[in-house]
Design an enzyme around this catalytic site. Structure first.
Site, PDB file in Angstrom:
ATOM      1  N   ASP A  66       0.819  -1.225   0.000  1.00 42.01           N
ATOM      2  CA  ASP A  66       0.000   0.000   0.000  1.00 42.01           C
ATOM      3  C   ASP A  66       0.851   1.272   0.000  1.00 42.01           C
ATOM      4  OD1 ASP A  66      -2.452  -1.583   0.339  1.00 42.01           O
ATOM      5  OD2 ASP A  66      -1.750  -1.879   2.391  1.00 42.01           O
ATOM      6  N   ALA A  97      -3.586  -8.478  -3.757  1.00 37.56           N
ATOM      7  CA  ALA A  97      -3.002  -7.138  -3.790  1.00 37.56           C
ATOM      8  C   ALA A  97      -3.938  -6.207  -4.543  1.00 37.56           C
ATOM      9  CB  ALA A  97      -1.651  -7.180  -4.487  1.00 37.56           C
ATOM     10  N   HIS A 110      -4.123  -2.145  -6.256  1.00 39.13           N
ATOM     11  CA  HIS A 110      -3.504  -0.848  -6.457  1.00 39.13           C
ATOM     12  C   HIS A 110      -4.512   0.113  -7.067  1.00 39.13           C
ATOM     13  CE1 HIS A 110      -2.113  -3.537  -9.802  1.00 39.13           C
ATOM     14  NE2 HIS A 110      -2.628  -2.581 -10.533  1.00 39.13           N
ATOM     15  N   THR A 142      -8.201  -3.991  -1.240  1.00 41.86           N
ATOM     16  CA  THR A 142      -8.803  -5.315  -1.417  1.00 41.86           C
ATOM     17  C   THR A 142      -9.792  -5.643  -0.307  1.00 41.86           C
ATOM     18  OG1 THR A 142      -6.828  -6.121  -2.564  1.00 41.86           O
ATOM     19  CG2 THR A 142      -8.290  -7.784  -1.641  1.00 41.86           C
TER      20      THR A 142
END
Length: 430
Positions: free
Chosen positions: A13, A39, A41, A299
């Protein structure tokens, strides 16, 4: 053959997606090399926020190739949903390439992930229940199903049937849980494979051909160094290698072809889930950083734990990933604080000071952070475009971070937008 690896240097993060997106403008191929859809983004383009979990950030550049490498574990259902999400927002996935050697996450991996985590009781490690760990376990045990296998109906049927027999015995006998149905999984996931077939190829060939032709290739990691299964805060880690060395294994590109390694970090530290966090803040300052920085998992949606910048962690990341450059994000989040702190070392209960990150969690629990305190700044810096424009106190903070870590800062960010990423030194040499 210029190539750049982007790695997270903390517990994930850090803003890797944003920096990868920024660096992608000068790259011709962008590749993801490890992890899965655990993960997340976030990329902001023209004020619009996009959240991705599997597809590389380069997908927003249609003329560039985006690669999901062999080191990634792929949930076909999630990937198809992500492709559809992009299409709904006017972004084509035609430039996507998926390694035929990447392993597949199947429903029994997710079920096993949940059951194993529940069985730990109050000793949970904070998994996202995405099936990542069990998929990597099957890969290491040589019983995994790869994308190449998913596309071959006979092979997929044979391997799925064999694996499901074993997993169902485990579900019933060990966890007193219901078994999964073969036919339902087989039909659903074979169809997913057929939908993804047009994207599948030997991505190692694509990447090496591009590098041999002198094209610029950007490698994008997931999570961060402190979540690396070898170099992180084990066992509170992920099941793969986010460190820069993971690139060679997870992409099929040799180490001699890596030019630079950019470590991405925030001007403070955050972490999702359980595990050690020496500089964690539990006070009003921590609450302010969390709210101003919108520190909630992409997430999971879980509130992230936040703390001061830890140069001990960062020097560890520099050493094990061979950082050549640093990208410092979220400096703006610290605006408004009267003072800011940087952890420069740890102190053991016996008074001994250490400047390295211990492998032993017991040893780490015996350590307290030693802080260097710097003056804060009150100004809004989100519109600043050069280091000279930000207040002197903020400039001093940036410089001190670079000195303590021992790595050149190539970019600094004062907000989530592309235009808020400011270049001090181009890693591409352009």
């Amino acid at each position: 053959m210029p190539s750049v690896v982007v790695v997270g240097t903390q517990w994930g993060d850090e803003g890797k997606g944003k920096i990868t997106d920024f660096l992608s403008s000068n790259a011709e191929v962008i590749a993801r090399y490890q992890g899965g859809d655990n993960a997340g983004h976030t990329i902001v383009i023209d004020g619009k926020k996009f959240k991705l979990h599997l597809i590389p950030s380069g997908i927003f550049f249609p003329e560039k190739i985006s690669v999901i490498g062999n080191g990634v574990v792929v949930n076909p259902k999630s990937l198809i949903e992500e492709i559809a999400y992009l299409a709904e927002n006017g972004v084509s996935a035609n430039s996507l390439r998926i390694s035929d050697r990447a392993h597949v996450i199947l429903p029994y991996h997710k079920k096993l992930d949940f059951l194993q985590e529940e069985a730990k009781g109050d000793k949970k490690i904070g998994t996202t229940i995405k099936g990542i760990g069990p998929a990597y376990m099957d890969k290491a045990a040589r019983v995994g199903i790869r994308i190449a296998d998913l596309l071959d109906k006979e092979i997929f049927e044979e391997r799925l049937r064999t694996n499901l027999e074993v997993k169902n015995r485990e579900f019933v006998k060990m966890y007193d849980s219901e078994p999964l149905e073969f036919e339902e999984i087989f039909e659903e996931y074979y169809e997913y494979g057929q939908q993804l077939k047009k994207y599948v190829t030997d991505t190692s060939v694509i990447l090496n051909d591009a590098l041999d032709a002198g094209k610029r290739v950007l490698f994008e990691g997931a999570q961060g160094v402190m979540l690396d299964i070898d170099q992180g805060t084990y066992p509170f880690v992920t099941s793969s290698n986010p460190v820069a060395g993971g690139v060679t294994i997870g992409s099929g590109v040799g180490p001699s072809k890596i030019s630079k390694v950019v470590g991405v970090c925030k001007a403070y530290t955050s972490r999702v889930g359980d595990g050690p966090f020496p500089t964690e803040l539990f006070d009003e300052v921590g609450h302010q950083i969390r709210e101003v920085g919108h520190e909630y998992g992409t997430t999971t949606g879980r509130p992230r734990r936040v703390g001061w910048f830890d140069s001990v962690v960062m020097r560890h990341a520099k050493r094990v990933s061979g950082l050549t450059n640093l990208s410092l994000n979220s400096i703006d989040v610290l605006s408004g604080l009267e003072t800011v702190k940087i952890c420069v070392a740890y102190e053991r209960s016996n008074g001994e000071q250490i400047t390295h990150y211990p492998a032993s969690l017991k040893e780490l629990a015996d350590c307290k952070p030693i802080y260097e305190e710097l003056p804060g700044w009150s100004e809004d810096i989100t519109s600043c475009r050069t280091l000279e424009e930000i207040p002197e106190a903020a400039r001093n903070y940036v410089r001190r971070v670079g000195e303590l870590v021992g790595v050149r800062i190539s970019t600094f960010s004062v907000g989530p937008g592309r235009e808020q990423t400011n270049v001090l030194e181009s890693v591409w040499g352009v």
